[in-house]
Design an enzyme around this catalytic site. Structure first.
Site, PDB file in Angstrom:
ATOM      1  CE  LYS A   1      -0.869  -0.388   4.901  1.00 42.47           C
ATOM      2  NZ  LYS A   1       0.062   0.347   5.482  1.00 42.47           N
TER       3      LYS A   1
ATOM      4  N   GLY B   1       9.759  -1.911   1.254  1.00 37.15           N
ATOM      5  CA  GLY B   1      10.734  -2.320   2.701  1.00 37.15           C
ATOM      6  C   GLY B   1       9.951  -2.233   3.923  1.00 37.15           C
ATOM      7  N   GLY B   2       8.602  -2.112   3.902  1.00 37.16           N
ATOM      8  CA  GLY B   2       7.914  -2.222   4.924  1.00 37.16           C
ATOM      9  C   GLY B   2       8.015  -1.669   6.143  1.00 37.16           C
TER      10      GLY B   2
ATOM     11  CB  CYS C   1      12.229  -3.672   8.556  1.00 41.33           C
ATOM     12  SG  CYS C   1      13.867  -3.718   8.662  1.00 41.33           S
TER      13      CYS C   1
ATOM     14  N   GLY D   1       6.185   0.281  28.553  1.00 39.26           N
ATOM     15  CA  GLY D   1       6.774  -0.939  27.833  1.00 39.26           C
ATOM     16  C   GLY D   1       8.285  -1.123  27.892  1.00 39.26           C
TER      17      GLY D   1
ATOM     18  CB  ILE E   1       9.308  -0.182  20.638  1.00 37.98           C
ATOM     19  CG1 ILE E   1       9.519  -1.269  19.299  1.00 37.98           C
ATOM     20  CG2 ILE E   1       9.145   1.092  20.425  1.00 37.98           C
ATOM     21  CD1 ILE E   1       8.079  -1.141  18.581  1.00 37.98           C
ATOM     22  N   GLY E   2      10.543   0.206  23.442  1.00 36.36           N
ATOM     23  CA  GLY E   2      10.545   1.119  24.670  1.00 36.36           C
ATOM     24  C   GLY E   2      12.015   1.579  25.078  1.00 36.36           C
TER      25      GLY E   2
ATOM     26  CG  ASP F   1       5.987  -8.868  12.388  1.00 36.25           C
ATOM     27  OD1 ASP F   1       7.114  -9.626  12.406  1.00 36.25           O
ATOM     28  OD2 ASP F   1       6.153  -7.431  12.443  1.00 36.25           O
TER      29      ASP F   1
ATOM     30  CG  HIS G   1      44.925 -10.343  21.322  1.00 29.82           C
ATOM     31  ND1 HIS G   1      44.074 -10.276  22.268  1.00 29.82           N
ATOM     32  CD2 HIS G   1      45.959  -9.879  21.625  1.00 29.82           C
ATOM     33  CE1 HIS G   1      44.583  -9.310  23.194  1.00 29.82           C
ATOM     34  NE2 HIS G   1      45.936  -8.948  23.009  1.00 29.82           N
TER      35      HIS G   1
HETATM   36  P1  NAI Z   1       7.612  -6.121  23.090  1.00 28.93           P
HETATM   37  O1  NAI Z   1       6.677  -7.169  23.161  1.00 28.93           O
HETATM   38  O2  NAI Z   1       9.068  -6.519  22.731  1.00 28.93           O
HETATM   39  O3  NAI Z   1       7.672  -5.384  24.366  1.00 28.93           O
HETATM   40  C1  NAI Z   1       6.608  -4.922  25.154  1.00 28.93           C
HETATM   41  C2  NAI Z   1       6.777  -4.900  26.563  1.00 28.93           C
HETATM   42  O4  NAI Z   1       5.583  -4.161  27.228  1.00 28.93           O
HETATM   43  C3  NAI Z   1       6.729  -6.285  27.229  1.00 28.93           C
HETATM   44  O5  NAI Z   1       7.828  -6.267  28.075  1.00 28.93           O
HETATM   45  C4  NAI Z   1       5.365  -6.293  28.185  1.00 28.93           C
HETATM   46  O6  NAI Z   1       5.556  -6.879  29.366  1.00 28.93           O
HETATM   47  C5  NAI Z   1       5.346  -4.784  28.353  1.00 28.93           C
HETATM   48  N1  NAI Z   1       3.902  -4.366  28.545  1.00 28.93           N
HETATM   49  C6  NAI Z   1       2.634  -4.772  27.857  1.00 28.93           C
HETATM   50  N2  NAI Z   1       1.605  -4.121  28.523  1.00 28.93           N
HETATM   51  C7  NAI Z   1       2.034  -3.260  29.471  1.00 28.93           C
HETATM   52  C8  NAI Z   1       1.402  -2.378  30.120  1.00 28.93           C
HETATM   53  N3  NAI Z   1      -0.010  -2.049  30.040  1.00 28.93           N
HETATM   54  N4  NAI Z   1       2.256  -1.618  31.045  1.00 28.93           N
HETATM   55  C9  NAI Z   1       3.672  -1.806  31.124  1.00 28.93           C
HETATM   56  N5  NAI Z   1       4.085  -2.460  30.318  1.00 28.93           N
HETATM   57  C10 NAI Z   1       3.559  -3.409  29.414  1.00 28.93           C
HETATM   58  O7  NAI Z   1       7.024  -5.095  22.402  1.00 28.93           O
HETATM   59  P2  NAI Z   1       7.806  -3.883  21.727  1.00 28.93           P
HETATM   60  O8  NAI Z   1       8.830  -3.255  22.226  1.00 28.93           O
HETATM   61  O9  NAI Z   1       6.442  -2.769  21.422  1.00 28.93           O
HETATM   62  O10 NAI Z   1       8.101  -4.161  20.108  1.00 28.93           O
HETATM   63  C11 NAI Z   1       6.874  -4.641  19.527  1.00 28.93           C
HETATM   64  C12 NAI Z   1       7.853  -5.815  18.526  1.00 28.93           C
HETATM   65  O11 NAI Z   1       8.792  -5.276  17.486  1.00 28.93           O
HETATM   66  C13 NAI Z   1       8.551  -6.834  19.219  1.00 28.93           C
HETATM   67  O12 NAI Z   1       7.951  -8.160  18.744  1.00 28.93           O
HETATM   68  C14 NAI Z   1       9.802  -6.586  19.143  1.00 28.93           C
HETATM   69  O13 NAI Z   1      10.649  -7.813  19.220  1.00 28.93           O
HETATM   70  C15 NAI Z   1       9.828  -6.167  17.771  1.00 28.93           C
HETATM   71  N6  NAI Z   1      11.134  -5.083  17.670  1.00 28.93           N
HETATM   72  C16 NAI Z   1      12.293  -5.472  17.546  1.00 28.93           C
HETATM   73  C17 NAI Z   1      13.308  -4.649  17.685  1.00 28.93           C
HETATM   74  C18 NAI Z   1      14.686  -5.438  17.721  1.00 28.93           C
HETATM   75  O14 NAI Z   1      14.720  -6.594  17.193  1.00 28.93           O
HETATM   76  N7  NAI Z   1      15.665  -4.701  18.001  1.00 28.93           N
HETATM   77  C19 NAI Z   1      13.021  -3.272  17.592  1.00 28.93           C
HETATM   78  C20 NAI Z   1      11.920  -2.881  17.846  1.00 28.93           C
HETATM   79  C21 NAI Z   1      10.702  -3.842  17.785  1.00 28.93           C
END
Ligand code: NAI
Length: 476
Positions: free
Chosen positions: A46, A51-52, A54, A192, A196-197, A323, A455
């Site tokens: 869309k 590249g989506g 990512c 969270g 991402i957080g 996903d 090393h």
């Molecule tokens: P996430 O699933 O990795 O983390 C979400 C966090 O929010 C969890 O620790 C959860 O316990 C917490 N949470 C849920 N509801 C809550 C609440 N009401 N209050 C407080 N904490 C709460 O999801 P995130 O960080 O949003 O990322 C989404 C997806 O994208 C994930 O599957 C992640 O693996 C992927 N992603 C991967 C990255 C990477 O590989 N570096 C970078 C960004 C995203």
């Protein structure tokens, strides 16, 4: 291999062998691999920029901001101790964002070029099934119909919204907004403590925002090894982030131009003031608008497209990856699934090893791991050896001024087979592939220990941790 996978046959002009819906790392990679294998392919998205999530608003732009602000953090906090004096390092947000946008532009146009090079029809528009064998693609008020022998749903995911805290894109934001804020907020509350957080929290904290992270679980990075996650929490706190784990977010309201965020922590009611709230509580599969009912494709109990072992939905010629199906929401997992589907469709043996999918949180230091955590091994009753090695005694880490963190190798107690490797440290993302390769070939801690490592390098710490699992580390 399921017998229902249609074999590739001579292509007619009007009929595609494969129509891929979604041009993220899963979809565009599947399209390229299928085209390489001689299939007639169209790839639809869309968004005009292929590249989506990512490439457009996820992995890539966030890394552009992370890498730039990490340099800012070093310039502010560590250059002087290295003997480099710079006056008043500070962010120039406009340039920072423009650089990020340029990187996104370069990569997304690169994907379009790859479509052309591989003779894949790039189609921009919203795809909708009208029957199990036909879709409609609409863009700019125009609609075209496409028929195909096979379809691949690779439509990805969207941020989860909290029911009582709707996104407005300005005060209550998700990751798409967090990579493009028009100014540096004074105070940000992140709900969270996942990838991402922590990544976006780090970016804005380094630019001067007071960042508070609320995580509902007892540890950050849900699913990660708890010792490693606790190590990361300590470092991030030292960098200035305020982090509450086991915190129950109870609501937010606007008061005098600011947001008051309420949460329960250690049995007490707490509040935190914010200019912006970043909600990063996970992502959900994105299937809106696809009209899957018309195709008869079923979802599972968590609204993901239900697939069997070979990514086949309940409709034999409709496949799904990334996903939108079960499994970690990671670009590299989607890519590998895309290659596997293309190879299966071409009559080959496509396969993904889900035991060896690395995960990385791109904070500084990075947290990277592959395989099992200690908690998982304990829950599964598997006896294991642990070897750890600290970066503060690694020569290169000292020279770089990057001494935070450690490596942990988990190996089977009897066979010595590597079951998990966890790295908290600078460039952990570049060290984890060694562990993944060893695990892919069912290697042992001894294999890592006996492999000559250059090393002085950071990966020597991985070797030392493997040696420590065998109780013969040299430098510890
Ligand atoms: P996430 O699933 O990795 O983390 C979400 C966090 O929010 C969890 O620790 C959860 O316990 C917490 N949470 C849920 N509801 C809550 C609440 N009401 N209050 C407080 N904490 C709460 O999801 P995130 O960080 O949003 O990322 C989404 C997806 O994208 C994930 O599957 C992640 O693996 C992927 N992603 C991967 C990255 C990477 O590989 N570096 C970078 C960004 C995203």
């Amino acid at each position: 291999m399921p017998d229902a996978i249609p074999s590739p046959s001579a292509s007619s002009d009007s009929l595609y062998d494969l129509v891929v819906i979604g041009a993220g790392p899963g979809g565009y990679v599947a399209a390229i691999r299928a085209a390489q294998l001689g299939l007639k392919v169209a790839c639809i998205d869309k968004e005009g920029r292929f590249g989506g999530t990512c490439l457009r608003v996820g992995c890539i732009p966030s890394k552009a901001l992370l890498d730039a602000t990490e340099k800012l953090f070093l310039a502010k906090n560590h250059f002087a101790e290295m003997g480099i004096l710079v006056d008043n390092p500070r962010p120039d947000l406009k340039t920072l964002m423009a650089r990020k946008d340029k990187i996104v532009e370069t990569l997304t146009s690169g994907v379009s070029l790859l479509m052309k090079k591989n003779k894949i029809d790039k189609i921009v528009g919203m795809a909708k099934f009208v029957s199990p064998t036909e879709i409609e693609v609409s863009a700019d008020g125009k609609t075209q119909k496409l028929t195909a022998k096979n379809f691949l749903i690779a439509t990805g995911s969207a941020p989860v919204e909290l029911p009582f805290l709707k996104f407005d894109g300005k005060r209550v934001i998700h990751s798409d907004h967090a990579i493009a804020l028009p100014e540096i907020p004074q105070r940000m509350v992140v709900i969270g403590g996942g990838a991402i957080g922590l990544e976006m929290g780090s970016v804005w904290s380094r630019m001067g925002t007071k960042v508070t992270v609320l995580e509902m679980l007892p540890q950050l990075v849900a699913g990660g090894d708890s010792e490693m996650a606790n190590g990361l929490e300590k470092v991030l706190k030292k960098q200035g982030l305020t982090i509450y784990t086991a915190a129950k977010f109870t609501g937010a309201k606007e008061e005098k131009g600011a947001l008051t965020v309420s949460f329960d922590w250690e049995g007490k009611k707490q509040t935190e003031t914010a200019d912006v709230i970043l909600v990063s509580v996970g992502r959900r599969p994105y299937t809106e608008g696809l009209n899957l009912e018309a195709a008869g494709v079923k979802l599972d109990e968590r609204k993901r497209v239900a697939v069997g072992g070979h990514y086949q939905t309940n409709v034999p010629h409709i496949f799904a990856i990334g996903d939108v199906i079960v499994g970690p929401m990671l670009a590299h997992k989607a890519e590998d699934e895309g290659v596997a589907v293309a190879e299966l469709l071409a009559g080959k043996a496509g396969h993904v090893n889900y035991n060896v999918i690395p995960a990385v949180v791109y904070t500084a230091p990075e947290l990277a791991w592959v395989g099992k955590t200690e908690e998982q091994l304990q829950a599964e009753g598997i006896a294991y050896n642990v070897g750890k090695f600290n970066f503060r005694v690694n020569g290169r880490a000292l020279a770089m001024g990057e001494t935070e963190g450690f490596v942990k190798v988990l190996a089977h107690q009897k066979t010595d087979r590597v079951l998990g490797v966890h790295i908290l440290g600078a460039q952990a993302s570049s060290m984890i592939p060694e562990a993944a390769s060893v695990m892919e070939f069912a290697g042992s801690a001894e294999d890592i220990a006996r492999t000559c490592h250059a090393h002085p390098t950071l990966p020597e710490a991985v070797r030392e941790a493997a040696m420590a699992a065998l109780k013969r580390a040299i430098h510890a």
